[in-house]
Design a protein around this motif. Sequence first.
Motif, short mmCIF file in Angstrom:
data_model
loop_
_atom_site.label_atom_id
_atom_site.label_comp_id
_atom_site.label_asym_id
_atom_site.label_seq_id
_atom_site.Cartn_x
_atom_site.Cartn_y
_atom_site.Cartn_z
N ASN A 214 0.82 -1.22 0.00
CA ASN A 214 0.00 0.00 0.00
C ASN A 214 0.85 1.27 0.00
OD1 ASN A 214 -2.27 -1.67 0.14
ND2 ASN A 214 -2.33 -1.58 2.38
N GLN A 215 1.97 1.22 -0.72
CA GLN A 215 2.76 2.44 -0.86
C GLN A 215 2.27 3.19 -2.09
OE1 GLN A 215 7.07 2.63 -2.21
NE2 GLN A 215 7.31 3.26 -0.07
N LYS A 270 -8.32 3.14 -1.12
CA LYS A 270 -9.14 3.27 -2.32
C LYS A 270 -9.06 4.68 -2.89
CE LYS A 270 -12.67 -0.29 -1.58
NZ LYS A 270 -14.12 -0.52 -1.30
N MET A 271 -9.04 5.66 -1.99
CA MET A 271 -8.97 7.05 -2.42
C MET A 271 -7.66 7.32 -3.15
SD MET A 271 -9.34 10.45 -0.06
CE MET A 271 -8.03 9.89 1.04
N PHE A 272 -6.55 6.81 -2.59
CA PHE A 272 -5.27 7.08 -3.22
C PHE A 272 -5.06 6.22 -4.47
CE2 PHE A 272 -4.31 9.49 0.51
CZ PHE A 272 -3.48 10.48 0.00
N GLY A 286 1.40 -1.17 -8.97
CA GLY A 286 0.01 -1.17 -8.52
C GLY A 286 -0.16 -1.94 -7.22
N ASN A 287 -1.10 -1.50 -6.41
CA ASN A 287 -1.38 -2.15 -5.12
C ASN A 287 -2.64 -3.00 -5.22
OD1 ASN A 287 0.76 -1.12 -3.36
ND2 ASN A 287 -0.15 0.88 -3.76
N ASP A 288 -2.65 -4.13 -4.53
CA ASP A 288 -3.74 -5.09 -4.57
C ASP A 288 -4.78 -4.73 -3.50
OD1 ASP A 288 -5.42 -7.28 -4.58
OD2 ASP A 288 -3.79 -8.74 -4.78
N GLU A 289 -6.03 -4.63 -3.90
CA GLU A 289 -7.09 -4.25 -2.96
C GLU A 289 -7.26 -5.27 -1.84
OE1 GLU A 289 -10.79 -2.79 -4.21
OE2 GLU A 289 -10.01 -1.65 -5.91
#
Length: 414
Positions: A214-215, A270-272, A286-289
């Motif tokens: 989540n960077q 989610k916002m970022f 990309g970051n994984d939800e």
Amino acid sequence: METENKKTVCIIGGGPSGLTSCKSALEAGLLPTLLEKNSTIGGVWSMDSKKPWDSMMANTSIFSMVFSDFDHPDSQDHFLSQRKLYEYLSKYCNEFGLERYMKLSCFVEKVVQIADERWLVQWKNLFTNEIDSKVYDFLIVCGGLNNKPREFPMKPLKDFTGGFIYSKDYKSPHFYNNKRVLIVGKSCSGLQIASEVCNSGAKSVHIMGKDVKNQWIVAGSNNRIKNLFKGIGNQEDDVSVPTDFAFLIRSNVYPPIGVPEQYINIEINKMFKQITDNNYNIDGFGNDEVEFDKPPQFVFSSDCCYMDDIKQNKIKRLSNYYINSSNGKEIELINEKNDESINLEFDEIIFATGYTTNLSFFEKSTLDSISFKKNDSYLPCLLYNFTFPHNVKNLNFVGLYSTGSYVSTRQTKK
């Protein structure tokens, strides 16, 4: 005299935290003495400070780098250079008459709490080499987080024959023309230096450091924010809004009462994801939800050059690699996830490994009392409200944490 009956306070550090502490001490009827090791005020932004490089700009905007009672000029750029920030802080001192309470070029060597719970402070004048000391009723420490470079373990590089520096000594990218450069550290300084060097004639640029879940690589200004706040999606807009201006506001800083932390993390991530278009849709960024319930990690950069340079392969990433050994200019790197080994040659290394907090003027008993951990970059001391140690009287820290708006939060702690 009027000052004879006033309680005294010693303030260590002449950056934004020290300056607002000095002003607040006067407003509270105290008699302050501010000790600053440089010959000019400003802390990191002092004209004596070697930490900012020639072209460095603040990565937070004037909306964060401002005191509530002293505005920037209307014509000011959103992101300021070292000189502009120094000029702003100097005008603040002049406006509120703080200079008369300052002792510049004074390096604090020793601080001891004496029997009556006052503080004996000893300092050295760096011009005259004279030692002086005085007892104060109160002590405010405003040295900040960024006062001692975090040392890189050099044993694996003992046979490296190239050059190396820490980011505090980096001044210009031109020294690196036609050289193979390794940047160690992927936070704000590392990203900006990597972009400068790769666009100024370096032969190759690699950057290494651990990947963090989540960077988000967040530019200082963003042209998706306006539409997001209107609730009409994350399409790009002609108007670019300073990111900190939009998000370092009271409603975002204070979490909703009763909402579990993991749900707050999900919404922020989610916002970022929308703001950055999932880190600009670059493979591997990309970051994984699935991981969005974990806390977000932000790297603020003054611009988006770094991500563009990654896209164009001007900067090559060495994610999750560590330096194992060296031989001449060849370095062996090993991936800590799969033990894969690669060998690359570099002419120069720049360590952008961050800073540690230096409280070496305190006795060990005081450091133990405040639960000091010098390698903790976020909260090196155990402090109530990030300010007051729970079992040491007449001691106060301002600016010894790294969250929130830069100048204004230092002001609210006073």
